[in-house]
Design an enzyme around this catalytic site. Structure first.
Site, PDB file in Angstrom:
ATOM      1  N   ASP A  41       0.853  -1.278   0.185  1.00  0.00           N
ATOM      2  CA  ASP A  41      -0.154   0.234  -0.140  1.00  0.00           C
ATOM      3  C   ASP A  41       0.904   1.240   0.030  1.00  0.00           C
ATOM      4  OD1 ASP A  41      -2.001   1.652   0.182  1.00  0.00           O
ATOM      5  OD2 ASP A  41      -2.373   1.567   2.289  1.00  0.00           O
ATOM      6  N   CYS A 100      -2.531   4.632  -4.756  1.00  0.00           N
ATOM      7  CA  CYS A 100      -3.545   5.840  -4.805  1.00  0.00           C
ATOM      8  C   CYS A 100      -3.080   6.795  -5.483  1.00  0.00           C
ATOM      9  CB  CYS A 100      -3.426   6.158  -3.186  1.00  0.00           C
ATOM     10  SG  CYS A 100      -1.883   6.448  -2.553  1.00  0.00           S
TER      11      CYS A 100
HETATM   12  N1  SAH Z   1      -1.709   0.856   4.767  1.00  0.00           N
HETATM   13  C1  SAH Z   1      -1.468   1.839   5.600  1.00  0.00           C
HETATM   14  C2  SAH Z   1      -1.282   3.173   4.707  1.00  0.00           C
HETATM   15  C3  SAH Z   1      -0.270   3.454   3.968  1.00  0.00           C
HETATM   16  S1  SAH Z   1       0.358   5.157   3.758  1.00  0.00           S
HETATM   17  C4  SAH Z   1      -2.784   1.977   6.172  1.00  0.00           C
HETATM   18  O1  SAH Z   1      -3.573   0.806   6.620  1.00  0.00           O
HETATM   19  O2  SAH Z   1      -3.221   2.724   7.237  1.00  0.00           O
HETATM   20  C5  SAH Z   1       1.922   4.952   3.222  1.00  0.00           C
HETATM   21  C6  SAH Z   1       3.000   4.561   4.174  1.00  0.00           C
HETATM   22  O3  SAH Z   1       4.308   4.532   3.429  1.00  0.00           O
HETATM   23  C7  SAH Z   1       3.297   5.824   4.938  1.00  0.00           C
HETATM   24  O4  SAH Z   1       3.253   5.188   6.233  1.00  0.00           O
HETATM   25  C8  SAH Z   1       4.874   5.997   4.902  1.00  0.00           C
HETATM   26  O5  SAH Z   1       5.484   6.392   6.032  1.00  0.00           O
HETATM   27  C9  SAH Z   1       5.257   4.892   4.190  1.00  0.00           C
HETATM   28  N2  SAH Z   1       6.277   5.182   3.171  1.00  0.00           N
HETATM   29  C10 SAH Z   1       6.469   6.062   2.547  1.00  0.00           C
HETATM   30  N3  SAH Z   1       7.594   5.879   1.495  1.00  0.00           N
HETATM   31  C11 SAH Z   1       8.208   4.420   2.032  1.00  0.00           C
HETATM   32  C12 SAH Z   1       9.430   3.702   1.504  1.00  0.00           C
HETATM   33  N4  SAH Z   1      10.163   4.028   0.531  1.00  0.00           N
HETATM   34  N5  SAH Z   1       9.509   2.752   2.410  1.00  0.00           N
HETATM   35  C13 SAH Z   1       8.732   2.386   3.444  1.00  0.00           C
HETATM   36  N6  SAH Z   1       7.918   3.085   3.723  1.00  0.00           N
HETATM   37  C14 SAH Z   1       7.424   4.153   2.931  1.00  0.00           C
END
Ligand code: SAH
Length: 408
Positions: A312, A352
């Protein structure tokens, strides 16, 4: 009343009640930031009342296509009430609900989430910025929630020429003198607990991402819990876990070893707290503060395999202009996930990105499976929860799409 006149032929989308007027469509006219303008065709015909935004490519966003309508406090009260009433009819079994979803609710640029007795709002366009006070009053009146926190710190505000703003927008006055002999009672904390799919979850509207939490995945988290149980998945990898919603879902589904990967330490700490708070063994949950891409490669190198994987990621393509590079990034993580999945395993994969539609996303995932040498059954197409609606006239509003796949 100021007016903007469109170039010939540029009235077509507005006649279909599409709410955006792009810079290049305007022949003449202008106004201050957020000011209401009459949008008219080249021949002077009325098209819409709109909020002008001098800095933005989207130069005006329509409030109404009805010439008789007045854009005033009563207008915003009606729009907010309508949005809130629609959510009430959805009978969502949670106290974390999106109440206003921008264009879909006729309030372009406004996002409002309700978390228990607290509202958290983003004002992301010049129009809603100008009407902020009126909208804040309408929100409190329509919901009975006395606390409204503003999270207008999303980067899209820059495109509207607006600076970031955060803090309480509405907060009942503290009782004079307080309850402990002379001192003011403290303001309400920005921390709040909600329930979702029968789980307890917490968030902080000041510190969390966006308005504090990702409500759009509520149904998909519930579905994941059911599928994990049905398919008997035990080892689960939750990539981009944020505060572990899908991880709690996996544990509810009977998983025995869940790994949450995210690049935010505070989000992972909260994920771990959520596991314990919901009655699961802390040792059943492993958190990894790392980049997902690197972690997937590392797992592959170590020969690790999982029964279920969630992908996600954040928005890789904010607009169609970024679609190419984003497509490669989506393909890469999906290819790695396919390779890490046990035969018969479950993949929930999302995008998204507004710039990538559901068909293109399907193609990207198909390409990833091809490269991994893996095929799968498409169990379901996934989308955002119904409190994040899309409207008939504004397909651009659709942003979250996903696939539930069972590896052959
Ligand atoms: N699945 C979650 C929402 C995900 S939002 C839920 O159900 O609530 C996307 C997330 O990706 C964020 O928490 C952000 O910190 C993380 N993120 C962004 N880039 C990233 C990367 N390169 N590696 C790991 N996490 C990352």
């Amino acid at each position: 009343m100021k007016a903007i006149t469109l170039r010939e032929g540029k009235e077509r989308s507005l006649l279909r009640q599409h709410p955006w007027v792009f810079q290049g469509s305007i022949a003449k006219g202008g106004a201050d930031s957020g000011e209401t303008v009459r949008v008219q065709a080249q021949d002077g015909r009325f098209l819409a009342w709109a909020a002008f935004s001098p800095a933005s490519q989207i130069r005006a966003r329509a409030w109404s296509f009805d010439e008789a309508e007045r854009i005033d406090a009563a207008f915003f009260a009606r729009k907010v009430q309508q949005a809130v009433a629609f959510r009430a009819r959805l009978a969502i079994d949670s106290d974390g609900i999106r109440l206003v979803h921008g264009e879909a609710d006729g309030l372009p640029g406004l996002v409002v989430d309700r978390y228990g007795d607290l509202l958290s709002a983003q004002f992301l366009s010049a129009g809603v910025e100008r009407w902020k006070d009126v909208i804040a009053d309408a929100l409190v009146a329509a919901t009975g929630c006395p606390y409204l926190y503003e999270r207008s710190d999303a980067s899209v505000r820059q495109l509207e020429g607006l600076a970031p703003v955060t803090g309480w927008l509405r907060h009942p006055p503290n009782p004079a003198g307080g309850t402990d002999g002379g001192q003011d009672t403290p303001r309400r904390t920005t921390e709040v607990a909600i329930h979702e799919n029968g789980w307890q979850l917490t968030l902080d509207v000041a510190e969390g991402h966006k308005t504090g939490y990702y409500l759009d995945q509520r149904d998909n988290r519930g579905l994941f819990a059911r599928l994990v149980r049905q398919l008997g998945c035990k080892t689960v990898l939750n990539c981009y876990s944020y505060t572990g919603g899908f991880s709690v879902a996996a544990l509810e589904g009977g998983a025995t070893e869940v790994t949450s990967v995210d690049s935010s330490g505070p989000a992972l700490a909260r994920a771990q707290a959520h596991v314990v708070m919901n009655g699961y063994e802390a040792s059943a949950h492993i958190t990894l503060d790392a980049d997902v891409n690197g972690s997937l490669r590392q797992f592959l190198k170590e020969g690790r395999r999982f029964d279920a994987i969630v992908l996600d990621p954040p928005k890789f393509a904010p607009s169609a202009a970024h679609a190419d590079r984003a497509s490669r990034a989506y393909k890469d993580i999906n290819r790695l996930a396919f390779m890490l999945l046990n035969p018969g395993g479950l993949l929930l994969t999302f995008s998204c990105s507004g710039g990538i539609n559901a068909d293109l996303f399907h193609k990207i995932v198909a390409g990833a499976g091809m490269d991994a040498g893996v095929d799968g059954y498409l169990l379901r197409r996934l989308e955002a929860t119904s409190d994040h609606p899309t409207t008939v006239n504004f397909p651009e509003g659709e942003y979250l799409k996903g696939l539930a796949i069972v590896r052959k």
